[in-house]
Design a protein around this motif. Sequence first.
Motif, PDB file in Angstrom:
ATOM      1  N   TYR A 169      -3.619  -4.387  -2.355  1.00 17.97           N
ATOM      2  CA  TYR A 169      -2.806  -5.758  -2.157  1.00 17.97           C
ATOM      3  C   TYR A 169      -2.579  -5.732  -0.442  1.00 17.97           C
ATOM      4  O   TYR A 169      -2.140  -6.725  -0.282  1.00 17.97           O
ATOM      5  N   GLY A 170      -3.488  -5.061   0.000  1.00 16.18           N
ATOM      6  CA  GLY A 170      -3.512  -5.137   1.572  1.00 16.18           C
ATOM      7  C   GLY A 170      -3.521  -6.704   1.976  1.00 16.18           C
ATOM      8  O   GLY A 170      -2.996  -6.733   2.996  1.00 16.18           O
ATOM      9  N   PRO A 171      -4.605  -7.406   1.396  1.00 12.24           N
ATOM     10  CA  PRO A 171      -4.719  -8.727   2.174  1.00 12.24           C
ATOM     11  C   PRO A 171      -3.534  -9.530   1.827  1.00 12.24           C
ATOM     12  O   PRO A 171      -3.318 -10.791   2.429  1.00 12.24           O
ATOM     13  N   LEU A 172      -2.428  -9.427   0.802  1.00 15.49           N
ATOM     14  CA  LEU A 172      -1.422 -10.142   0.245  1.00 15.49           C
ATOM     15  C   LEU A 172      -0.146  -9.816   1.053  1.00 15.49           C
ATOM     16  O   LEU A 172       0.313  -8.585   1.108  1.00 15.49           O
ATOM     17  N   ALA A 173       0.838 -10.706   1.011  1.00 12.14           N
ATOM     18  CA  ALA A 173       2.190 -10.413   1.567  1.00 12.14           C
ATOM     19  C   ALA A 173       2.785  -9.864   0.359  1.00 12.14           C
ATOM     20  O   ALA A 173       2.944 -10.377  -0.751  1.00 12.14           O
ATOM     21  N   CYS A 174       3.454  -8.607   0.278  1.00 11.04           N
ATOM     22  CA  CYS A 174       4.178  -7.836  -0.494  1.00 11.04           C
ATOM     23  C   CYS A 174       5.424  -7.163  -0.374  1.00 11.04           C
ATOM     24  O   CYS A 174       5.350  -6.614   0.718  1.00 11.04           O
ATOM     25  N   ARG A 175       6.360  -7.098  -1.151  1.00 17.26           N
ATOM     26  CA  ARG A 175       7.527  -6.442  -1.102  1.00 17.26           C
ATOM     27  C   ARG A 175       7.240  -5.282  -2.341  1.00 17.26           C
ATOM     28  O   ARG A 175       7.380  -5.633  -3.332  1.00 17.26           O
ATOM     29  N   PHE A 176       7.043  -3.935  -1.751  1.00 16.12           N
ATOM     30  CA  PHE A 176       7.077  -2.895  -2.626  1.00 16.12           C
ATOM     31  C   PHE A 176       8.165  -2.211  -2.921  1.00 16.12           C
ATOM     32  O   PHE A 176       8.943  -1.752  -2.108  1.00 16.12           O
ATOM     33  N   HIS A 219       1.636   3.379   7.500  1.00 14.27           N
ATOM     34  CA  HIS A 219       1.124   2.147   7.065  1.00 14.27           C
ATOM     35  C   HIS A 219       1.564   0.913   7.801  1.00 14.27           C
ATOM     36  O   HIS A 219       2.601   0.395   7.636  1.00 14.27           O
ATOM     37  N   LYS A 220       0.661   0.538   8.550  1.00 13.62           N
ATOM     38  CA  LYS A 220       0.758  -0.438   9.758  1.00 13.62           C
ATOM     39  C   LYS A 220       0.052  -1.711   8.840  1.00 13.62           C
ATOM     40  O   LYS A 220      -0.883  -2.322   9.281  1.00 13.62           O
ATOM     41  N   ASN A 221       1.043  -2.454   8.353  1.00 15.35           N
ATOM     42  CA  ASN A 221       0.710  -3.903   7.656  1.00 15.35           C
ATOM     43  C   ASN A 221       2.090  -4.712   7.725  1.00 15.35           C
ATOM     44  O   ASN A 221       2.964  -4.435   7.199  1.00 15.35           O
ATOM     45  N   LYS A 222       2.072  -5.806   8.671  1.00 15.14           N
ATOM     46  CA  LYS A 222       3.193  -6.358   8.956  1.00 15.14           C
ATOM     47  C   LYS A 222       3.561  -7.282   7.801  1.00 15.14           C
ATOM     48  O   LYS A 222       4.641  -7.824   7.520  1.00 15.14           O
ATOM     49  N   ASP A 223       2.572  -7.575   6.707  1.00 15.40           N
ATOM     50  CA  ASP A 223       2.768  -8.299   5.756  1.00 15.40           C
ATOM     51  C   ASP A 223       3.606  -7.531   4.481  1.00 15.40           C
ATOM     52  O   ASP A 223       3.723  -8.085   3.408  1.00 15.40           O
TER      53      ASP A 223
END
Length: 284
Positions: A25-32, A80-84
Amino acid sequence: MKNMLLPTDFSQNAWNAIFTAIKLYGPLACRFHLLHTYEPKLQNVSGFKSTSRAGNVYGSMAAESKGELDKIKEYLLKNHKNKDHVFETLSISGGLVESIQTLIPKLDIDNIVMGTHGVTGSNKFLFGSNTLKVIRGIDNCTMLLVPGSFNFQRLKSLAFPTDYMHFVPKNMLFSLLELMEVWKSEIHMFYVAQEFKLSEQQENNKEVLMERFKKFPVTPHDVPMSSNVADAILKFIEGLKVDLVVLTKHSHGFFERLTREPIVKKVGTQTSVPLLVLPGFDGN
C-alpha cells in the motif's frame, strides 16, 4: 485515507505482514493501526483470592503489550519514510476476533493484514489458529493473509479462482481494483472443475467478471481437478508465479476447503504468496 488494521503477536511472521502491508500500500495514503490483544491464561488468574493480584497480572500484560507496540511504531517512524503513511497503536485486553469486530466500524477499517501463522504456528498447515479464528469470525472486511516467507517486490500478477456460480457486486471488488490500478497488474481468472461446460448463469457471471476487470489484462483458465480443489489451486499458483491470490468468503468450493481441512502446503516457500480474502456478500 485508508484505514488498515495490523494485528500482531510480535512474531517474525507478524513483522513480515507489517512490512508487506506498507510496501503493497506504499502508493496509497494509509493510517496503519497496529493492534495487540491480550488475555491471561485461566490458570494464571483463577486461583487468585483477591482482585488486586488478578489486576496485577492484567497490568503487567498491558504494560508489556503497550511497550512492544511502541517499539514497532518507533522502528517504523525511524525507518519507513513515507509521508502518506501514519501509524497508531492499539493495546486491548480481550479476544482477538471480538476486538477486531468492534474496531472495524469504530475506525472504519478498510483492510485487515496479518500473518498466516503466529509466534507458535506450524508451517505444516496453511493457516495458524489465530488466523483461522479471524477468517471464520470476520465477514465484513477485506483481509490480506501473508506467509512468513513472502518477500513482496511488486504486484505484477494475481490469481482469482472462481466457479462462476455467484454474481460479484462492484463494491466487493473495490479494494482489489484499487490495488490493481496503482500497480498496473494483470489477473489470471481460473475455473477448477472436472468438466468445463458452463451453465447460462455461470456464463453470465463470467461475463460480468470480465467486465469488472476490463481495464486490466485478464486471462481466463480452465484448470482440471486434481485430488481436490485446494490442491489444484496450490499447484496452479505454483506454476503461474503470481504475487497474490484472491479468494471470496462466498466461494465455498475453494475457500472452505482451504480453511477447514488441515492441508499440508505442497508449494515451496519461494512460491508461497499472500491471500487477499474479499468479504462476504449477499449476491446470488
